[in-house]
Write an enzyme that holds these catalytic residues in place. Structure first.
Site, PDB file in Angstrom:
ATOM      1  N   CYS A 159       9.874  -4.915  -5.255  1.00  0.00           N
ATOM      2  CA  CYS A 159      10.264  -5.490  -3.961  1.00  0.00           C
ATOM      3  C   CYS A 159      10.443  -7.012  -4.013  1.00  0.00           C
ATOM      4  O   CYS A 159      11.057  -7.597  -3.120  1.00  0.00           O
ATOM      5  CB  CYS A 159       9.259  -5.121  -2.878  1.00  0.00           C
ATOM      6  SG  CYS A 159       9.145  -3.343  -2.639  1.00  0.00           S
ATOM      7  N   HIS A 212      10.491  -9.909   3.095  1.00  0.00           N
ATOM      8  CA  HIS A 212      10.689  -8.532   2.648  1.00  0.00           C
ATOM      9  C   HIS A 212      10.137  -7.604   3.725  1.00  0.00           C
ATOM     10  O   HIS A 212       9.067  -7.836   4.265  1.00  0.00           O
ATOM     11  CB  HIS A 212       9.972  -8.315   1.315  1.00  0.00           C
ATOM     12  CG  HIS A 212       9.879  -6.882   0.939  1.00  0.00           C
ATOM     13  ND1 HIS A 212      10.993  -6.059   0.906  1.00  0.00           N
ATOM     14  CD2 HIS A 212       8.815  -6.096   0.612  1.00  0.00           C
ATOM     15  CE1 HIS A 212      10.613  -4.841   0.559  1.00  0.00           C
ATOM     16  NE2 HIS A 212       9.300  -4.837   0.382  1.00  0.00           N
ATOM     17  N   ASN A 267      11.632   0.264   4.200  1.00  0.00           N
ATOM     18  CA  ASN A 267      11.473  -0.627   3.049  1.00  0.00           C
ATOM     19  C   ASN A 267      12.546  -0.294   2.009  1.00  0.00           C
ATOM     20  O   ASN A 267      12.497   0.755   1.386  1.00  0.00           O
ATOM     21  CB  ASN A 267      10.065  -0.439   2.470  1.00  0.00           C
ATOM     22  CG  ASN A 267       9.795  -1.326   1.264  1.00  0.00           C
ATOM     23  OD1 ASN A 267      10.706  -1.912   0.685  1.00  0.00           O
ATOM     24  ND2 ASN A 267       8.536  -1.408   0.878  1.00  0.00           N
TER      25      ASN A 267
HETATM   26  N1  COA Z   1       1.488  10.201   9.495  1.00  0.00           N
HETATM   27  C1  COA Z   1       0.337  10.447  10.114  1.00  0.00           C
HETATM   28  N2  COA Z   1      -0.847  10.104   9.620  1.00  0.00           N
HETATM   29  C2  COA Z   1      -0.868   9.446   8.458  1.00  0.00           C
HETATM   30  C3  COA Z   1       0.305   9.143   7.757  1.00  0.00           C
HETATM   31  C4  COA Z   1       1.514   9.553   8.314  1.00  0.00           C
HETATM   32  N3  COA Z   1       2.695   9.304   7.730  1.00  0.00           N
HETATM   33  N4  COA Z   1      -0.014   8.479   6.635  1.00  0.00           N
HETATM   34  C5  COA Z   1      -1.351   8.383   6.636  1.00  0.00           C
HETATM   35  N5  COA Z   1      -1.882   8.960   7.724  1.00  0.00           N
HETATM   36  C6  COA Z   1      -3.268   9.069   8.126  1.00  0.00           C
HETATM   37  C7  COA Z   1      -4.204   8.984   6.920  1.00  0.00           C
HETATM   38  O1  COA Z   1      -4.337  10.233   6.303  1.00  0.00           O
HETATM   39  C8  COA Z   1      -5.460   8.490   7.579  1.00  0.00           C
HETATM   40  O2  COA Z   1      -6.140   9.567   8.182  1.00  0.00           O
HETATM   41  P1  COA Z   1      -7.669   9.832   7.845  1.00  0.00           P
HETATM   42  O3  COA Z   1      -8.374   8.608   8.326  1.00  0.00           O
HETATM   43  O4  COA Z   1      -7.950  11.066   8.612  1.00  0.00           O
HETATM   44  O5  COA Z   1      -7.706   9.986   6.363  1.00  0.00           O
HETATM   45  C9  COA Z   1      -4.980   7.586   8.694  1.00  0.00           C
HETATM   46  O6  COA Z   1      -3.638   7.965   8.931  1.00  0.00           O
HETATM   47  C10 COA Z   1      -5.050   6.132   8.344  1.00  0.00           C
HETATM   48  O7  COA Z   1      -4.488   5.957   7.045  1.00  0.00           O
HETATM   49  P2  COA Z   1      -4.390   4.571   6.363  1.00  0.00           P
HETATM   50  O8  COA Z   1      -3.794   4.741   5.014  1.00  0.00           O
HETATM   51  O9  COA Z   1      -5.682   3.854   6.506  1.00  0.00           O
HETATM   52  O10 COA Z   1      -3.304   3.906   7.327  1.00  0.00           O
HETATM   53  P3  COA Z   1      -2.827   2.424   7.363  1.00  0.00           P
HETATM   54  O11 COA Z   1      -3.016   1.896   8.713  1.00  0.00           O
HETATM   55  O12 COA Z   1      -3.337   1.609   6.223  1.00  0.00           O
HETATM   56  O13 COA Z   1      -1.273   2.595   7.164  1.00  0.00           O
HETATM   57  C11 COA Z   1       0.364   2.243   5.457  1.00  0.00           C
HETATM   58  C12 COA Z   1      -0.774   3.114   5.960  1.00  0.00           C
HETATM   59  C13 COA Z   1       0.883   2.831   4.181  1.00  0.00           C
HETATM   60  C14 COA Z   1       1.452   2.249   6.513  1.00  0.00           C
HETATM   61  C15 COA Z   1      -0.150   0.809   5.261  1.00  0.00           C
HETATM   62  O14 COA Z   1      -1.343   0.834   4.503  1.00  0.00           O
HETATM   63  C16 COA Z   1       0.826  -0.067   4.548  1.00  0.00           C
HETATM   64  O15 COA Z   1       1.888  -0.354   5.054  1.00  0.00           O
HETATM   65  N6  COA Z   1       0.460  -0.581   3.385  1.00  0.00           N
HETATM   66  C17 COA Z   1       1.284  -1.482   2.648  1.00  0.00           C
HETATM   67  C18 COA Z   1       2.471  -0.761   2.103  1.00  0.00           C
HETATM   68  C19 COA Z   1       3.413  -1.667   1.444  1.00  0.00           C
HETATM   69  O16 COA Z   1       3.615  -2.748   1.888  1.00  0.00           O
HETATM   70  N7  COA Z   1       4.027  -1.202   0.370  1.00  0.00           N
HETATM   71  C20 COA Z   1       5.063  -1.823  -0.296  1.00  0.00           C
HETATM   72  C21 COA Z   1       4.730  -3.194  -0.723  1.00  0.00           C
HETATM   73  S1  COA Z   1       6.201  -3.900  -1.278  1.00  0.00           S
END
Ligand code: COA
Length: 335
Positions: A118, A262, A292
């Protein structure tokens, strides 16, 4: 040492290509245990573009590249170098850039890919900057292009909801620098930390283990990510590197016309903005439409901002990205 104050590296043209097919959160609800509300609230994404079967990183890159050349009034044979930033190349080798060169018929250019995921576009910009400011090349086509839809696990709700396909391009041109405040790339700042290589990665090792059935079964050729850990480090590094870029150029946030970050997660961008006291109105946000798009997201954003009149001559823009590797970087451009 070469005097880097002789030439500037200006943006002479921009282009973007987004596949026609739109995949909405509502459609994802049909195949995944997820909801439009969850995705929108946690990421800001509402829909993303998905490449058609015949589309690839090189085909989209060529379309975006063609637009950038037209906008800059430069014919393909005048291009000295094509750099494609991609982590979803058409094939392992040759480079996607070589396919793009062929599609554009830009046969006087050297062409190669860079892999910084990215952050790839910012890394590419730093390479182009050196070639142009040293006078080595005159016209460089820098493209970010991704078909993320082919490397995500569509059964993994933690990752597949995040990504989309697309391409963006800049035509960068060497011009004689007349004064210190002239338009062009003012600075680039790039970093990597290989200790964090397993935060986001495609673990199926082609060179490591060879292509094998078990890796296919385990979906190891797809993106794996530790979402929470990535989120935290992304905020920290993006805020830090933007701050560094501003200080390096001795400019305040007030003097920045637009910040083009980004587009990984709207919440990451909002936290960074808060930390830097950057008004949201001055930040380009299109993640709701495209998700993304990895290396393509910044040039797609630049093209959109140009077309919408959000970038004006004389203004200063800041670009910033964090990606797998870990890699991160920023750039400052005056228009
Ligand atoms: N739909 C519904 N629920 C979801 C889900 C989805 N698509 N994805 C995850 N969950 C659930 C999880 O299972 C978790 O449930 P649990 O507590 O019962 O296990 C809950 O939602 C919270 O998950 P979590 O991973 O803590 O969510 P989050 O708030 O951190 O959001 C991302 C997840 C991936 C959106 C976030 O962490 C993120 O954006 N991270 C950075 C990603 C990134 O920037 N990547 C590229 C870098 S270039």
């Amino acid at each position: 040492m070469t005097d880097l104050n002789t030439f500037s590296a200006v943006v002479a043209g921009t282009g973007a290509y987004l596949p026609e097919k739109i995949l909405t959160n509502r459609e994802l609800e049909k195949t995944l245990d997820t909801s439009d509300a969850w995705i929108t609230e946690r990421t800001g994404i509402r829909e993303r573009r998905i490449a058609a079967n015949e589309e690839t990183s090189s085909s989209m890159a060529a379309e975006a590249g063609k637009q950038a050349l037209q906008a800059g009034g430069v014919s393909p044979e005048k291009v000295d170098l094509i750099i494609v930033a991609t982590s979803s190349p058409d094939v392992l080798f040759p480079s996607t850039a070589c396919f793009v060169q062929n599609k554009l018929q830009a046969f006087n250019s050297a062409a190669y890919d860079i892999s910084a995921v990215c952050s790839g576009f910012i890394f590419g910009l730093s390479i182009a900057e050196q070639y142009l400011k040293t006078g080595r090349y005159e016209n460089i086509l820098l493209i970010g292009s991704e078909v993320n839809s082919r490397i995500v696990d569509w059964s993994d709700r933690h990752t597949c909801i995040l990504f989309g396909d697309g391409a963006g391009a800049l035509l960068l041109k060497r011009v004689a620098q007349k004064k210190k405040s002239a338009a062009g790339i003012l600075s680039t700042h790039i970093y990597s930390d290989g200790r964090l290589s397993d935060l986001i990665w495609v673990p199926g090792g082609i060179g490591k283990t060879g292509i094998n059935k078990q890796d296919m079964v385990d979906k190891k050729y797809c993106i794996k990510m530790s979402g929470n850990a990535t989120f935290k480090v992304a905020v920290k590094r993006m805020a830090e590197v933007i701050q560094e870029a501003l200080e390096f150029n001795d400019i305040s946030t007030d003097e920045v016309g637009i910040l083009i970050p980004h587009q990984a997660n709207e919440r990451i961008i909002r936290v960074v903005a808060e930390r830097l006291k950057f008004p949201m109105e001055k930040i380009l946000m299109n993640i709701h439409k495209y998700g993304n798009t990895s290396a393509a997201s910044i040039p797609i954003g630049i093209d959109e901002a140009k077309r919408n009149g959000r970038i004006q001559s004389g203004e200063t823009s800041v670009l910033a990205a964090v990606g797998a590797g870990l890699t991160w970087g920023a750039a400052v451009i005056r228009w």
